[in-house]
Design an enzyme around this catalytic site. Sequence first.
Site, PDB file in Angstrom:
ATOM      1  N   PHE A   1      17.416  52.228 -19.985  1.00 49.94           N
ATOM      2  CA  PHE A   1      16.265  53.096 -19.745  1.00 49.94           C
ATOM      3  C   PHE A   1      16.235  53.457 -18.268  1.00 49.94           C
ATOM      4  O   PHE A   1      16.192  52.577 -17.414  1.00 49.94           O
ATOM      5  CB  PHE A   1      14.940  52.430 -20.142  1.00 49.94           C
ATOM      6  CG  PHE A   1      13.781  53.392 -20.012  1.00 49.94           C
ATOM      7  CD1 PHE A   1      13.478  54.281 -21.034  1.00 49.94           C
ATOM      8  CD2 PHE A   1      13.024  53.439 -18.852  1.00 49.94           C
ATOM      9  CE1 PHE A   1      12.431  55.196 -20.904  1.00 49.94           C
ATOM     10  CE2 PHE A   1      11.980  54.356 -18.719  1.00 49.94           C
ATOM     11  CZ  PHE A   1      11.684  55.234 -19.749  1.00 49.94           C
TER      12      PHE A   1
ATOM     13  N   ASP B   1      20.163  50.172 -11.193  1.00 52.29           N
ATOM     14  CA  ASP B   1      18.753  50.466 -11.408  1.00 52.29           C
ATOM     15  C   ASP B   1      18.020  49.125 -11.449  1.00 52.29           C
ATOM     16  O   ASP B   1      18.059  48.412 -12.451  1.00 52.29           O
ATOM     17  CB  ASP B   1      18.596  51.242 -12.721  1.00 52.29           C
ATOM     18  CG  ASP B   1      17.138  51.562 -13.047  1.00 52.29           C
ATOM     19  OD1 ASP B   1      16.246  50.890 -12.490  1.00 52.29           O
ATOM     20  OD2 ASP B   1      16.897  52.467 -13.866  1.00 52.29           O
TER      21      ASP B   1
ATOM     22  N   LYS C   1       8.294  50.888  -9.281  1.00 48.18           N
ATOM     23  CA  LYS C   1       7.363  49.927  -9.884  1.00 48.18           C
ATOM     24  C   LYS C   1       6.635  49.022  -8.884  1.00 48.18           C
ATOM     25  O   LYS C   1       5.629  49.407  -8.312  1.00 48.18           O
ATOM     26  CB  LYS C   1       8.090  49.103 -10.935  1.00 48.18           C
ATOM     27  CG  LYS C   1       8.343  49.906 -12.220  1.00 48.18           C
ATOM     28  CD  LYS C   1       8.738  49.015 -13.355  1.00 48.18           C
ATOM     29  CE  LYS C   1       8.992  49.757 -14.650  1.00 48.18           C
ATOM     30  NZ  LYS C   1       7.764  50.147 -15.347  1.00 48.18           N
TER      31      LYS C   1
HETATM   32  C1  LIG Z   1      14.772  50.230 -15.388  1.00 48.85           C
HETATM   33  C2  LIG Z   1      13.862  51.415 -15.277  1.00 48.85           C
HETATM   34  N1  LIG Z   1      14.309  52.536 -14.703  1.00 48.85           N
HETATM   35  C3  LIG Z   1      13.527  53.619 -14.554  1.00 48.85           C
HETATM   36  C4  LIG Z   1      12.227  53.625 -15.018  1.00 48.85           C
HETATM   37  C5  LIG Z   1      11.387  54.861 -14.854  1.00 48.85           C
HETATM   38  O1  LIG Z   1      10.389  54.646 -13.922  1.00 48.85           O
HETATM   39  P1  LIG Z   1       9.126  55.628 -13.831  1.00 48.85           P
HETATM   40  O2  LIG Z   1       8.321  55.424 -15.074  1.00 48.85           O
HETATM   41  O3  LIG Z   1       8.411  55.173 -12.584  1.00 48.85           O
HETATM   42  O4  LIG Z   1       9.657  57.013 -13.710  1.00 48.85           O
HETATM   43  C6  LIG Z   1      11.715  52.475 -15.624  1.00 48.85           C
HETATM   44  C7  LIG Z   1      10.340  52.457 -16.158  1.00 48.85           C
HETATM   45  O5  LIG Z   1      10.017  51.724 -17.051  1.00 48.85           O
HETATM   46  C8  LIG Z   1      12.554  51.345 -15.758  1.00 48.85           C
HETATM   47  O6  LIG Z   1      12.124  50.225 -16.349  1.00 48.85           O
END
Ligand SMILES: Cc1ncc(COP(=O)(O)O)c(C=O)c1O
Length: 395
Positions: free
Chosen positions: A127, A214, A243
């Site tokens: 994700f 990520d 986050k």
């Molecule tokens: C691993 C990861 N990458 C990217 C995102 C996307 O972040 P945002 O919701 O701040 O765009 C999330 C959100 O849950 C995430 O858990």
Amino acid sequence: MSHVMNTYSRLPVAFTHGQGVWLWDAQGKRYLDALGGIAVNTLGHAHPRLTQTLAAQAGRLIHTSNIYRITEQETLADKLAAISGMDKIFFCNSGCEANEAAIKIARLCAKGRGIENPAIVVMEKAFHGRTLATLSATGSRKVQAGFEPLVSGFIRVPYDDLEAVRQVAQHNRNVVALLVEPIQGEGGINVAHFDYLKGLRELCDQYQWLLMLDEIQCGLGRTGKWFVYQHAGFLPDVVTLAKGLAGGVPIGACLARGAAAEVFKPGNHGSTFGGNPFACAAALTTLEVIEQNKLLDNATRVGDAIRAGLAEALAGAKGVVAIRGMGLMLGIELDRPCNELVQRALDAGLLINVTADKIVRLLPPLILSQDEARQLVDMLCALIRDFLSQPAAAH
Ligand SMILES: Cc1ncc(COP(=O)(O)O)c(C=O)c1O
């Protein structure tokens, strides 16, 4: 009828205030927050240091523009570079934006090397966000469905499978980068083996790919070190954060090292709000409190206690497939869909989440105490045992 767009199936509760790891609703009912806004409320709620910083910074300066120097942004970049081993940082406002920056760095890097049609290796069950590029990088049909045509240039492989990446490397000359979560969050708290991550580093070196991690959900202290790659003992080329970085104030960051840090030039990328004084002051205080209050150690200690508590209380419970994770990023996989546990926990005064249908997910604030952890384990295990004791047909 609400005028809010219908993008979330929301639970029937709204909170009025919080303190530490506790939240209260309008009826005065108290909830133990074991989700922390999905890994955002690093310092819990209403942390006095963060509150003080926000008030002072709002009274001084909220926003100027990236067409001027921003002292708070420069100080935060220095701090992030020091704790991460990265060289340069681009600031934005969310996780998907941080990943967009990473993807753009990879593509620009490719153009610099004469690769006209670059590809980035991404993972099944990943994700990375919900913008068009990041949902294309995401490994979930549910997230992508309806938004075709997807952004091209991603090659998907199974997670934690080095041989699959090696195969891609041998057969595709257009690959320029690999993007991976060291621990998959939405995908079900899947922890990559450190040998796999180190193997990725070697492959990326061998084929001149950027290794892009990520760490939006798993990074910033949650696993007991600032970043998961520090457990494995190597440096990536790009790391994305968001986050928990500013304890609840919107922020995202794309950290890069070496050549990747020099790819963007003025005009290549930008963000109006990215790295404004308010968000950066919040992040600086969040990082300071993590350090001063030794919250990395706390995440390890309390996380270990929760795991041990869960393992003991759920021992022999039929239907518990696995308990996994690191520090305060934990998942309990059940043998059946368990979304209804979220509402049951809410009724019982506990905030949790279920991801990938069958995995109960815990991402509490890093300030969680041992005593609060015990309460969490007691409440959650009673709920899980009760849920599993019902005949499967009831679910
Ligand atoms: C691993 C990861 N990458 C990217 C995102 C996307 O972040 P945002 O919701 O701040 O765009 C999330 C959100 O849950 C995430 O858990």
